[in-house]
Scaffold this motif. Structure first.
Motif: not given
Length: 209
Positions: A141-143, A172-177, A195-196
């Motif tokens: 989830f995070v990475q 928790h995603r720290r700015g990732k989509p 996104f793809i």
């Protein structure tokens, strides 16, 4: 092996909707002239590959089922040899390919992909697993390059607080989509496709609408 075709991993727990997401995304991409193939991973069967083949939106030869014989994360992270061989077979058969999806077998929140295997990966969870999933800080989830929070339509029926998920997931995603989807209605799927296109195929979103 040299990477000549873009590769996108699709991972996440059992039942989160990984295969359903592929069933939606592949036709959306092929309708735009993008050449696609799929590798699926299952423990001791080719169930997911057979399901995709039955839909008829890709030639069956473009879908390869890998039987991992062990925990799915092994075949996508620690020793992706079987998947790399499947990718190589597809590249040889279809040199015109633009994108290969590699779907993990159902795994847990620790599931991540080796970047020796993929260029980017999507981690799929569903709200039915509970609104505490973002707080658990699972590596997948995070990475992941993108998180898809799926089945948002069932939140009221399973006691999940979708507003809480929307509040906590970005922390928790720290700015990732993050993209919220409903594969039954199509909600959010265009954004996943965008996104793809932008991340892996380097195509302008506006030009493909």
């Amino acid at each position: 092996m040299n990477k000549s075709v873009a590769r996108l991993g699709i991972g996440g727990p059992v039942g989160s909707g990984k295969t359903a997401l592929l069933e939606c995304l592949v036709p959306m991409l092929t309708q735009q002239g993008i050449e696609v193939a799929v590798v699926t991973n299952d423990l001791l069967t080719t169930e997911d590959a057979d399901r995709l083949k039955s839909k008829g939106f890709l030639a069956s030869e473009r879908i390869i089922g890998v039987e991992t014989g062990s925990c799915p994360h092994t075949a996508i992270r620690e020793d992706p040899t079987m998947n790399l061989l499947a990718v190589q077979d597809l590249e040889l058969l279809y040199p015109q390919l633009d994108l290969i999806f590699i779907e993990s077998g159902g795994d847990n929140l620790a599931s991540t992909f080796s970047y020796d295997l993929v260029d980017a990966y999507i981690f799929v969870i569903d709200v039915g697993a509970g609104d505490d999933i973002p707080r658990k800080n699972g590596p997948g989830f995070v990475q992941a390059d993108l998180v898809v929070i799926n089945k948002i339509d069932i939140a009221p029926y399973v006691g999940a607080d979708l507003d809480l998920i929307r509040q906590q997931a970005p922390q928790h995603r720290r700015g990732k989509p993050i993209i919220y989807t409903n594969c039954k209605t199509g909600e959010g799927l265009e954004t996943v496709k965008d996104f793809i296109l932008a991340t892996l195929l380097f195509e302008s979103v506006e030009e493909n609408r």
